[in-house]
Write an enzyme that holds these catalytic residues in place. Structure first.
Site, PDB file in Angstrom:
ATOM      1  N   ASP A 177       0.839  -1.192   0.000  1.00  0.00           N
ATOM      2  CA  ASP A 177       0.000   0.000   0.000  1.00  0.00           C
ATOM      3  C   ASP A 177       0.881   1.251   0.000  1.00  0.00           C
ATOM      4  OD1 ASP A 177      -3.090   0.573   0.387  1.00  0.00           O
ATOM      5  OD2 ASP A 177      -2.067   1.973   1.716  1.00  0.00           O
ATOM      6  N   TYR A 307      -3.086  10.762   1.112  1.00  0.00           N
ATOM      7  CA  TYR A 307      -3.587  10.621  -0.260  1.00  0.00           C
ATOM      8  C   TYR A 307      -3.453  11.942  -1.019  1.00  0.00           C
ATOM      9  CZ  TYR A 307      -5.682   6.066   0.771  1.00  0.00           C
ATOM     10  OH  TYR A 307      -5.865   4.730   1.094  1.00  0.00           O
ATOM     11  N   HIS A 360      -5.356  -7.624  -0.015  1.00  0.00           N
ATOM     12  CA  HIS A 360      -4.543  -6.420   0.121  1.00  0.00           C
ATOM     13  C   HIS A 360      -3.928  -6.298   1.511  1.00  0.00           C
ATOM     14  CE1 HIS A 360      -3.229  -2.472  -1.168  1.00  0.00           C
ATOM     15  NE2 HIS A 360      -3.762  -1.914  -0.091  1.00  0.00           N
TER      16      HIS A 360
END
Length: 387
Positions: A177, A307, A360
């Protein structure tokens, strides 16, 4: 670099405040028989939050987490929380593990002992690592950045200073990630420091050089782009919001523990290898330990801001770009992963393994096979210099 010991210690009144907020949750309505189609299922969230209020033992989880040797190191004026566990073996190799969202360094709790003490878990002591697990700035017990620009590129520099301060001039990296984004920056900016780069995820914003003078996309690469686009169309709403306006949801998620739990558990369920039943992959205690860390530290807003920082400074590679440290990839079957050829356009991939299970969040779902794969990748790289 200044490094001081750290112990988690949450005051009783903060626990009381959490329980009070949970007791007075205002619930939204939900259409019947929607299950998780519209987002987090109401019935499940009510059961999760009731368990959080009445049965979840934060003190037991706090003691479990405090069994790890923890520190805070000041880097670029930000206090970074880290676990630093020495290896048990003849020559442990330094390895920095970097987590993603919505997690912290404690995502690696099941993996750390397998890497630091392989001899105690059926492996070869010669494969031992000195493991360093920092939490990203603004995540968990790491301090929040106080100025813009704290994205993956900046963190890669912070990690090199951290490892230097710990006495490791050369080290390996392992991540997924956002951790993979940090590690890819680290390997490209500081190749002489990195013995090897191992990831379980290749970020979707990774862009190799394309166009004139570059190989055309293969059928497999085109299929991957179509699959990734379809996934993002169905599941990428959180990403668009957190990449553009992270401050807005931060108000609600910092104020409401039920809202915070809904935001995190929906991703935990959707990203794990659980066939729609999140409790097949994670216990209630595991889910709530992570959610509680975010609640008590108030870092959901600063974690989402990562982000935004990446959107302003993504890692795109120009013509002729090559990242020299060897790269290993462990691909979990329930994750959205590109083909090997897409990664090899820039990286020197020397090992690519398909894992038996996991998604994930594979570092938490399947730490044992992942540990075996990490040991195998780094085995020929110990003592090797890169340039």
């Amino acid at each position: 670099m200044r490094k001081t010991p750290f112990t988690i210690s949450i005051d009783d009144d903060r626990l009381d405040d959490l329980h009070c907020r949970l007791r007075h949750t205002r619930w939204p309505d939900s259409l019947p028989d929607m299950d998780w189609a519209d987002g987090t299922d109401l019935t499940f969230l009510q059961r999760l939050t009731e368990y959080w209020r009445t049965d979840f033992d934060w003190r037991a989880q706090e003691a479990r987490l405090n069994a790890f040797p923890q520190f805070v190191a000041e880097l670029d004026g930000v206090g970074i929380h880290l676990i630093h566990q020495r290896g048990k073996g003849p020559d442990p190799h330094p390895l920095v593990l970097t987590h993603g969202w919505p997690g912290t360094g404690f995502d690696m709790a099941g993996l750390i002992p397998l890497l630091t003490d392989p001899g105690g878990h059926g492996g070869d002591p010669a494969d031992a690592f000195d493991v360093v697990v920092p939490s990203l700035p603004g995540y968990g017990f790491s301090e929040r950045p106080t100025r813009p620009g704290s994205g993956p590129e900046r963190v890669s520099g912070m990690w090199t200073r951290l490892m230097t301060g710990l006495g490791y001039p050369r080290f390996g990296t392992q991540s997924s990630d956002w951790g993979a984004a940090v590690s890819m920056w680290l390997a490209s900016r500081f190749p002489e420091r990195v013995s090897g780069l191992h990831v379980t995820f290749v970020p979707g914003f990774y862009r190799p050089p394309l166009g004139e003078g570059q190989p055309p996309l293969s059928a497999e690469e085109r299929a991957f782009h179509e699959r990734a686009a379809a996934w993002f169309e169905a599941e990428g709403g959180y990403h668009r919001l957190q990449s553009t306006k992270p401050q807005t949801p931060a108000y609600a998620l910092t104020d409401s523990p039920a809202g915070l739990a809904a935001w995190i558990v929906e991703k935990t369920r959707g990203w794990s290898d659980c066939d729609g039943d999140v409790e097949r992959a994670f216990t209630m205690d595991a889910l709530l330990t992570n959610i509680s860390i975010y609640w008590f530290t108030g870092t959901i807003g600063s974690s989402m801001r990562f982000y935004r920082e990446n959107a302003l400074r993504p890692n795109h590679f120009g013509p002729g770009a090559r990242v020299r440290p060897p790269m290993g990839v462990a691909s979990f079957p329930k994750d959205v992963m590109p083909p090997r050829s897409w990664v090899e356009r820039v990286f020197d991939v020397t090992r690519w393994a398909t894992m038996p299970r996991g998604g994930h969040l594979g570092v938490m779902e399947a730490p044992e096979p992942l540990a075996e794969e990490i040991r195998a990748f780094f085995r020929p790289l110990r003592g090797r210099r890169t340039s």
